[in-house]
Design an enzyme around this catalytic site. Structure first.
Site, mmCIF file in Angstrom:
data_model
loop_
_atom_site.group_PDB
_atom_site.id
_atom_site.type_symbol
_atom_site.label_atom_id
_atom_site.label_comp_id
_atom_site.label_asym_id
_atom_site.label_seq_id
_atom_site.Cartn_x
_atom_site.Cartn_y
_atom_site.Cartn_z
ATOM 1 N N LYS A 1 0.843 -1.194 0.000
ATOM 2 C CA LYS A 1 0.000 0.000 0.000
ATOM 3 C C LYS A 1 0.884 1.251 0.000
ATOM 4 C CE LYS A 1 -3.619 2.327 2.637
ATOM 5 N NZ LYS A 1 -4.617 2.244 3.704
ATOM 6 N N GLU B 1 10.536 -4.560 4.753
ATOM 7 C CA GLU B 1 10.695 -5.953 4.338
ATOM 8 C C GLU B 1 10.365 -6.115 2.848
ATOM 9 O OE1 GLU B 1 8.947 -4.779 6.926
ATOM 10 O OE2 GLU B 1 8.785 -6.245 8.552
ATOM 11 N N GLY C 1 -5.048 -2.004 4.637
ATOM 12 C CA GLY C 1 -4.233 -3.132 4.179
ATOM 13 C C GLY C 1 -4.914 -4.471 4.418
ATOM 14 N N ARG C 2 -5.427 -4.674 5.616
ATOM 15 C CA ARG C 2 -6.029 -5.979 5.961
ATOM 16 C C ARG C 2 -7.429 -6.149 5.374
ATOM 17 N NH1 ARG C 2 -4.957 -2.617 10.055
ATOM 18 N NH2 ARG C 2 -6.669 -1.807 11.336
ATOM 19 N N GLU D 1 -5.056 -6.820 14.587
ATOM 20 C CA GLU D 1 -4.552 -5.499 14.190
ATOM 21 C C GLU D 1 -5.701 -4.487 14.191
ATOM 22 O OE1 GLU D 1 -2.719 -4.283 10.171
ATOM 23 O OE2 GLU D 1 -0.946 -4.660 11.384
ATOM 24 N N HIS E 1 -4.968 -33.590 16.859
ATOM 25 C CA HIS E 1 -3.835 -34.396 17.316
ATOM 26 C C HIS E 1 -2.718 -33.520 17.849
ATOM 27 C CE1 HIS E 1 -5.781 -37.899 15.501
ATOM 28 N NE2 HIS E 1 -6.183 -37.024 14.591
ATOM 29 N N LYS F 1 8.912 -0.516 14.363
ATOM 30 C CA LYS F 1 9.520 -0.173 13.071
ATOM 31 C C LYS F 1 10.592 0.896 13.255
ATOM 32 C CE LYS F 1 5.409 -0.884 10.153
ATOM 33 N NZ LYS F 1 4.425 -0.234 9.292
HETATM 34 O O1 F6P Z 1 3.025 -3.008 9.858
HETATM 35 C C1 F6P Z 1 1.670 -3.175 9.663
HETATM 36 C C2 F6P Z 1 1.247 -2.829 8.269
HETATM 37 O O2 F6P Z 1 1.164 -1.454 8.129
HETATM 38 C C3 F6P Z 1 -0.070 -3.498 7.955
HETATM 39 O O3 F6P Z 1 -1.148 -2.798 8.431
HETATM 40 C C4 F6P Z 1 0.004 -3.606 6.481
HETATM 41 O O4 F6P Z 1 -0.945 -4.505 5.975
HETATM 42 C C5 F6P Z 1 1.424 -4.060 6.309
HETATM 43 O O5 F6P Z 1 2.138 -3.318 7.282
HETATM 44 C C6 F6P Z 1 2.028 -3.862 4.954
HETATM 45 O O6 F6P Z 1 1.980 -2.527 4.553
HETATM 46 P P1 F6P Z 1 2.174 -2.126 3.045
HETATM 47 O O7 F6P Z 1 1.088 -2.727 2.252
HETATM 48 O O8 F6P Z 1 2.147 -0.632 3.026
HETATM 49 O O9 F6P Z 1 3.523 -2.646 2.593
#
Ligand code: F6P
Length: 520
Positions: free
Chosen positions: A203, A209, A262-263, A348, A379, A489
Site C-alpha cells: 500500500k 521488508e 491493508g487488511r 490489528e 492431534h 519499526k
Molecule cells: O506493519 C503493519 C502494516 O502497516 C499493515 O497494516 C500492512 O498490511 C502491512 O504493514 C504492509 O503494509 P504495506 O502494504 O504498506 O507494505
C-alpha cells in the site's frame, strides 16, 4: 448511568446468569433455539446455538448492539464517512467489490468510477497474461508469479490462493513475505526468470521488508535478463510515484486509494496475482460473494444479521465471560490459512486500548486468535480445548462437498468437525477416572458452506470483516488504524544502523548486549 453503560451491565449480568446453565440445557428450555440462532446468509449457514447464551442473553447482547448504535455506525461506514478517525479516512472496502454502477463516496468524493476503471485494467492484464499476449522480457509467456508483500499485502492473497488453487495451475503463484533471505531464496529456487512475473504489493511502497525483497527480486531478474528484466515486474500500491521510481512500467502498476485498509485490501489491486493465477472469472466471483455479504450486513435486521450475531457471540464470551482467546478451526485444508488471516484482521483491527475519543477503553477488546486446520489440530492442541483449565471458544468452519471429489474421505472430515463441536459442548462424565472426565460446556460457532467456491470464500471474508467492525463499534474503538506497529519499526531502523557499524545508541543493558554481540 448512560444507556450504553446500562446495556453493558445488562450483558454482563445476563452472561453470569447464563453461565449457571449448561449450554446443552438451553436446548431443552428453548424449543425454537435453532430458529433464533441459525442464520443462513450468502451461502453460509451460521449456527450460534452452541454458544453459552440463553434467549435472554441473546436479547441482552442485541440490546447492547442497539445501545452502542451499531445501525448508525453501519450507515456511516457505508456512506464513506471518516470512520478511521486517527487517519481521517473512510473504510470503503465494500466499494471494491460492489457491482458496476455502484455509487460509493469516500468523504463526499465519488470513488466507484475509479474502482471500476482499475478493475477493468486488472481484468485486461490478467487475461492477457493468461492468454500469453502479454509476455516477459524475452518474449516467453509467464508461467509463475512471485507475489511480494507482507501483512495485508500478503495474507489475503495467500488465503485466497490456497483456498481456490487448481490442482494443476496454468500459472503457479508463490509468496514472499518475510525479510528473512531464506524466504525469497526458496520462492525463487528453480524458477526461470524469463517466465516469472514479480508482483510487488505494498500500500505504502515503503515497507522495509517488502522493499528489501523487491530489490532482491529485481536484482535476480536483472542478473538473468539484464535491465530489460523490468518488463517482468508489476505492482499494486497507492504510491504510484514510488512504483515508477522503482522501475515498474506505468501500465503494470495498479492503484488503489488510502480508504482501503491493508487488511481489508484483498479485493483491491492487492489481489492482482490471484486474479491472474485463478483467472478473472473466479476473482470476480470472489468479489460477488463478498458483495452479497455486504448487502446482507447493510440491510438485515440486527437479530438476523450474520456478522452482527457472530460479533455478539464473540463479545458475550470475551466480555461477558472473560475469555481472551479463541480458536478458528477450518475443517477444510484449503482454508488452512484462515486463522493466520484473521489474526491480522481481528488483532490489528481491534487490539486497541483507547476509545475513539482517546480515553482508556471500558471493556477488554480483541481476543487472541489461533488455529490451523482440522483434523490435524485434534492431534495437537485439542487436548487443551477439551480438558484444559481455560475455556477457549472455537469457530468451526466446514465445507459440505469436497472439490477433489473424494466424498468418502470428506465424510470422515465432516464427522470429526461435528463430533468435536458436540464433544466440547456435551462433555462426558467420569467420576471414577478423573483423567477421562470431559467437563463439556465449551462453546463453539459452526459455519458451514456447501462447497468452497469463490463466492462462498468472498462471503466468509466479508462476514469476518463486518464482524470485526461491529465489535469495534461495541468497544468504541477505531478498527481501521494500527499505530501499535509503529514503535517497533522506528526502533528497528535505529538498531539496523548500529548493526551496520553506526554509533551505539542509548539502550537498556539487555538490548545493548544483543546489538554488541551481533555488530558487524
Ligand atoms: O506493519 C503493519 C502494516 O502497516 C499493515 O497494516 C500492512 O498490511 C502491512 O504493514 C504492509 O503494509 P504495506 O502494504 O504498506 O507494505
Amino acid at each position: 448511568m448512560t444507556d450504553l453503560a446500562a446495556a453493558w451491565t445488562a450483558l454482563e449480568a445476563a452472561a453470569r446468569k447464563d453461565a449457571q446453565t449448561r449450554i446443552v440445557d438451553h436446548f431443552a428450555a428453548e424449543p425454537d433455539r435453532l430458529e433464533a440462532l441459525v442464520v443462513e446468509a450468502c451461502g453460509l449457514r451460521l449456527d450460534l446455538s452452541k454458544q453459552p447464551w440463553s434467549r435472554a442473553g441473546l436479547g441482552a447482547a442485541l440490546g447492547l448492539a442497539r445501545a452502542a448504535g451499531v445501525e448508525g455506525a453501519r450507515s456511516r461506514l457505508f456512506s464513506g464517512e471518516a470512520v478511521n478517525v486517527t487517519e481521517k479516512r473512510a473504510a470503503l472496502h465494500m466499494a471494491l467489490r460492489a457491482p458496476d454502477g455502484a455509487k460509493f463516496v469516500a468523504l463526499g468524493k465519488p470513488v466507484s468510477d475509479e474502482v471500476e476503471a482499475v478493475r477493468l485494467r486488472m481484468k485486461a492484464f490478467a487475461e492477457a497474461v493468461r492468454s500469453g499476449s502479454i509476455k516477459g522480457a524475452t518474449g516467453k509467456p509467464f508461467r509463475t508469479i512471485v507475489h511480494i508483500g507482507i501483512g495485508g499485502s500478503d495474507l489475503g492473497p495467500r488465503l485466497v490462493w490456497r483456498a481456490l488453487k487448481p490442482l494443476e495451475p496454468q500459472i503457479d503463484l508463490r509468496f514472499v513475505g518475510n525479510v528473512d533471505p531464506a524466504d525469497i531464496a526458496q520462492a525463487l529456487a528453480g524458477l526461470d526468470a524469463a517466465t516469472t512475473l514479480v508482483v510487488v504489493v505494498s500500500k505504502t511502497f515503503t515497507t522495509q521488508e517488502t522493499m528489501a525483497n523487491a530489490a532482491a527480486a529485481r536484482a535476480w531478474l536483472h542478473a538473468a535478463l539484464g535491465e530489460a528484466g523490468d518488463a517482468n515486474l508489476a505492482a499494486a500500491s497507492t504510491n504510484l510515484a514510488a512504483c515508477a521510481a522503482f522501475g515498474i512500467p506505468a501500465e503494470r502498476v495498479f492503484g488503489f486509494e488510502g480508504w482501503v485498509g491493508g487488511r481489508y485490501s484483498v479485493m483491491s489491486a492487492v489481489g492482482l496475482s490471484c486474479a491472474i493465477a485463478l483467472g478473472w472469472d473466479r476473482f470476480e466471483a470472489l468479489m460477488e460473494g463478498a458483495a452479497a455479504m455486504d448487502d446482507h450486513f447493510r440491510n438485515a435486521p440486527l437479530a438476523a444479521n450474520a456478522p452482527v450475531l457472530l460479533a455478539l457471540a464473540h463479545v458475550f464470551n470475551r466480555n461477558g465471560l472473560g475469555r481472551p482467546v479463541r480458536v478458528v478451526e477450518p475443517y477444510a485444508d484449503r482454508l488452512g490459512l484462515l486463522a493466520s488471516y484473521l489474526q491480522q484482521l481481528e488483532m490489528e483491527s481491534n487490539g486497541k486500548r483507547v476509545t475513539l475519543s482517546g480515553a482508556p477503553v471500558a471493556q477488554a477488546t480483541a481476543t487472541a486468535v489461533f488455529g490451523n486446520a482440522g483434523t490435524n489440530d485434534q492431534h495437537a492442541f485439542f487436548q487443551m480445548l477439551h480438558q484444559g483449565v481455560d475455556v477457549i471458544p472455537v469457530d468451526f468452519v466446514a465445507v459440505a462437498k469436497a472439490e477433489e471429489g473424494q466424498q468418502a474421505q470428506q465424510a470422515i472430515l465432516l464427522a470429526n468437525a461435528i463430533a468435536q463441536a458436540e464433544a466440547l459442548m456435551t462433555g462426558s462424565a467420569n467420576a471414577a477416572e478423573p483423567h477421562r472426565h470431559f467437563p463439556g460446556d465449551r462453546p463453539s460457532s459452526f459455519i458451514l458452506m456447501d462447497r468452497l467456491t469463490p463466492e462462498a470464500l468472498g462471503a466468509l471474508i466479508a462476514l469476518y470483516e463486518h464482524k470485526v467492525f461491529v465489535e469495534g463499534v461495541l468497544w468504541d474503538i477505531n478498527s481501521f488504524d494500527q499505530w501499535g506497529v509503529e514503535l517497533g519499526k522506528t526502533l528497528a531502523t535505529a538498531v539496523l544502523g548500529e548493526l551496520q557499524g553506526g554509533a551505539a545508541g542509548a539502550h537498556d543493558a539487555s538490548t545493548a548486549a544483543l546489538i554488541e554481540r551481533l555488530r558487524g
